[in-house]
Design a protein around this motif. Structure first.
Motif, mmCIF file in Angstrom:
data_model
loop_
_atom_site.group_PDB
_atom_site.id
_atom_site.type_symbol
_atom_site.label_atom_id
_atom_site.label_comp_id
_atom_site.label_asym_id
_atom_site.label_seq_id
_atom_site.Cartn_x
_atom_site.Cartn_y
_atom_site.Cartn_z
ATOM 1 N N SER A 187 0.817 -1.177 0.016
ATOM 2 C CA SER A 187 -0.030 0.117 0.116
ATOM 3 C C SER A 187 0.817 1.305 -0.277
ATOM 4 N N ALA A 188 2.137 1.153 0.890
ATOM 5 C CA ALA A 188 2.969 2.421 0.892
ATOM 6 C C ALA A 188 3.569 2.669 -0.791
ATOM 7 N N LYS A 189 3.705 1.454 -1.344
ATOM 8 C CA LYS A 189 4.331 1.582 -2.607
ATOM 9 C C LYS A 189 3.314 2.165 -3.464
ATOM 10 N N ILE A 190 2.061 1.690 -3.617
ATOM 11 C CA ILE A 190 1.222 2.566 -4.615
ATOM 12 C C ILE A 190 1.187 4.120 -4.177
ATOM 13 N N ILE A 191 1.177 4.099 -2.952
ATOM 14 C CA ILE A 191 0.758 5.624 -2.684
ATOM 15 C C ILE A 191 2.115 6.248 -3.022
ATOM 16 N N SER A 192 3.430 5.937 -2.997
ATOM 17 C CA SER A 192 4.281 6.675 -3.263
ATOM 18 C C SER A 192 4.590 6.565 -4.841
ATOM 19 N N ASP A 193 3.760 5.572 -5.397
ATOM 20 C CA ASP A 193 4.005 5.857 -6.943
ATOM 21 C C ASP A 193 2.868 7.004 -7.321
ATOM 22 N N ILE A 194 1.633 7.086 -7.026
ATOM 23 C CA ILE A 194 0.673 7.872 -7.203
ATOM 24 C C ILE A 194 0.939 9.140 -6.808
ATOM 25 N N LYS A 195 1.351 9.331 -5.627
ATOM 26 C CA LYS A 195 1.268 10.566 -4.828
ATOM 27 C C LYS A 195 0.102 11.543 -4.954
ATOM 28 N N PRO A 196 -0.859 10.617 -4.292
ATOM 29 C CA PRO A 196 -2.133 11.530 -4.543
ATOM 30 C C PRO A 196 -2.352 12.545 -3.352
ATOM 31 N N GLU A 197 -3.018 13.779 -3.675
ATOM 32 C CA GLU A 197 -3.079 14.816 -2.578
ATOM 33 C C GLU A 197 -3.821 14.258 -1.170
ATOM 34 N N TYR A 198 -4.640 13.248 -1.167
ATOM 35 C CA TYR A 198 -4.872 12.832 -0.032
ATOM 36 C C TYR A 198 -4.825 11.280 0.258
ATOM 37 N N VAL A 199 -4.725 10.915 1.470
ATOM 38 C CA VAL A 199 -4.764 9.445 1.814
ATOM 39 C C VAL A 199 -5.583 9.234 2.985
ATOM 40 N N GLY A 200 -6.378 8.369 3.146
ATOM 41 C CA GLY A 200 -7.279 7.839 4.312
ATOM 42 C C GLY A 200 -6.999 6.566 4.653
ATOM 43 N N PHE A 201 -6.928 6.306 5.699
ATOM 44 C CA PHE A 201 -6.731 4.916 6.297
ATOM 45 C C PHE A 201 -8.059 4.544 7.211
ATOM 46 N N LEU A 202 -8.824 3.734 6.853
ATOM 47 C CA LEU A 202 -9.684 3.328 7.807
ATOM 48 C C LEU A 202 -9.269 2.104 8.405
ATOM 49 N N THR A 203 -10.048 1.591 9.541
ATOM 50 C CA THR A 203 -9.579 0.296 10.089
ATOM 51 C C THR A 203 -10.750 -0.560 10.080
ATOM 52 N N LEU A 204 -10.501 -1.710 9.386
ATOM 53 C CA LEU A 204 -11.389 -2.636 9.138
ATOM 54 C C LEU A 204 -12.569 -2.883 10.070
ATOM 55 N N MET A 205 -13.776 -3.016 9.969
ATOM 56 C CA MET A 205 -14.628 -3.330 10.752
ATOM 57 C C MET A 205 -15.646 -4.481 10.129
ATOM 58 N N VAL A 206 -15.803 -5.599 10.338
ATOM 59 C CA VAL A 206 -16.758 -6.532 9.564
ATOM 60 C C VAL A 206 -18.227 -6.274 9.816
ATOM 61 N N GLU A 207 -18.857 -5.995 8.744
ATOM 62 C CA GLU A 207 -20.389 -5.903 8.984
ATOM 63 C C GLU A 207 -21.141 -6.957 8.701
ATOM 64 N N PRO A 208 -22.261 -7.331 9.552
ATOM 65 C CA PRO A 208 -23.153 -8.332 9.043
ATOM 66 C C PRO A 208 -23.844 -8.151 7.732
ATOM 67 N N GLY A 209 -23.905 -9.182 6.965
ATOM 68 C CA GLY A 209 -24.401 -9.231 5.695
ATOM 69 C C GLY A 209 -23.390 -9.087 4.533
ATOM 70 N N THR A 210 -22.228 -9.143 5.183
ATOM 71 C CA THR A 210 -20.972 -9.153 4.198
ATOM 72 C C THR A 210 -20.387 -10.472 3.986
ATOM 73 N N GLU A 211 -19.706 -10.806 3.068
ATOM 74 C CA GLU A 211 -18.949 -12.130 2.806
ATOM 75 C C GLU A 211 -17.720 -12.189 3.817
ATOM 76 N N LEU A 212 -17.201 -11.136 4.134
ATOM 77 C CA LEU A 212 -16.143 -11.024 5.091
ATOM 78 C C LEU A 212 -16.632 -11.222 6.342
ATOM 79 N N TYR A 213 -17.572 -10.747 6.615
ATOM 80 C CA TYR A 213 -18.254 -10.969 8.048
ATOM 81 C C TYR A 213 -18.661 -12.614 8.249
ATOM 82 N N GLU A 214 -19.166 -13.338 7.248
ATOM 83 C CA GLU A 214 -19.290 -14.770 7.263
ATOM 84 C C GLU A 214 -17.805 -15.493 7.450
ATOM 85 N N ASP A 215 -16.772 -14.896 6.659
ATOM 86 C CA ASP A 215 -15.673 -15.839 6.735
ATOM 87 C C ASP A 215 -15.080 -15.484 8.116
#
Ligand code: SF4
Length: 290
Positions: A187-215
């Protein structure tokens, strides 16, 4: 002015007029995302969108509308000529508007030519929020993002070439316990390559109803605890080289609020990460939210 279903917008568009140009997300396959599960994707009829623009003008006749956000999931999937028509209408109805923005899925950015993106920018589409989620191909594949890191890189660079403001979102913990380092470093690599004006990092929360929640429930996916999230963030911050990029990890989902500008504030942010790790002071689970 009509809104269909739950309408999402980036936190920084809190003061913007939201206009739905599309309903839902054209892909709707990402395993962690619940945003548009209740909506069947469609591009709205242009005359309906224009009606909404006029209705909102009437409603806000005593206000200056400086910013407009085109929802839902991905305005860039709309044909360029239709987008140009709407952008021109916005400026006709809201001559005071200073910024128009939208979400842009990497796959749809790639489908636009450089010329088309330049035309859209010239017509007033100033800013694109692109959900990259990760720069690691294994993570992207696991979460069914539908694009590779190289495609995300290409999309980001195309937007930059068109002089659009680029805001990229990543999700801490998305690689689970198995991909902590790879998720962070790539992730650091693509940000370094693109050099966007903004980067936001959320932290994963699994939500009911999603495939990841089931996993997660079935033990196939392991969520990171706050200490591992800090380790991941540390690798990311240490390895980003993106002068001038504004970094925000101060969303309600984050265990420790962090913000700064790369590369100048790296040491300050790393010190905060170290302090949080040492002292074990994290946002309690009960206070975290998406
Ligand atoms: S993360 Fe974005 S592309 Fe994926 S399903 Fe959600 S809105 Fe659609």
């Amino acid at each position: 002015m009509r809104y269909e279903g739950t309408v999402y917008r980036p936190p920084s568009e809190a003061g913007s007029l939201i206009i739905q140009l599309t309903i839902g997300c054209a892909r709707n396959k990402c395993t962690f995302c619940s945003m548009f599960k209740d909506k069947q994707f469609r591009v709205r009829k242009l005359d309906e969108v224009v009606e909404d623009l006029y209705d909102a003008r009437e409603y806000y006749r005593d206000y200056k509308i400086k910013r407009i956000f085109l929802a839902d999931g991905d305005a860039l999937i709309v044909k360029t000529q239709d987008l140009l028509y709407i952008l021109n209408k916005i400026h006709e109805i809201y001559p005071e508007c200073e910024r128009i923005s939208a979400y842009g899925a990497p796959a749809d950015v790639i489908l636009k030519t450089d010329e088309e993106l330049k035309e859209l920018k010239a017509a007033g589409l100033d800013m694109i929020y692109m959900g990259a989620e990760s720069g690691d191909d294994v993570v992207l594949k696991n979460v069914k993002k539908g694009v590779t890191a190289e495609e995300i890189r290409t999309a980001g660079l195309k937007l930059k070439k068109a002089n659009m403001i680029v805001s990229i979102t990543l999700i801490s913990g998305l690689g689970g316990k198995e991909r902590v380092y790879e998720h962070a470093i790539n992730s650091a690599k693509i940000i370094s390559d693109i050099k966007p004006e903004y980067v936001g990092f959320l932290t994963l929360m699994v939500e009911p109803g999603t495939e990841l929640y089931e996993d997660y429930k079935n033990g196939k996916f392991q969520l990171l605890g706050p200490v591992d999230v800090m380790k991941e963030l540390k690798v990311f911050v240490e390895n980003v080289d993106s002068e001038g990029t504004v970094f925000r990890a101060n969303h309600a989902s984050n265990y420790v609020p962090l913000k700064g500008t790369f590369n100048a504030d790296k040491q300050k942010m790393l010190a905060l990460i170290d302090k949080a790790e040492k002292e074990g002071i994290f946002r309690p689970e009960a206070y975290r939210g998406i």
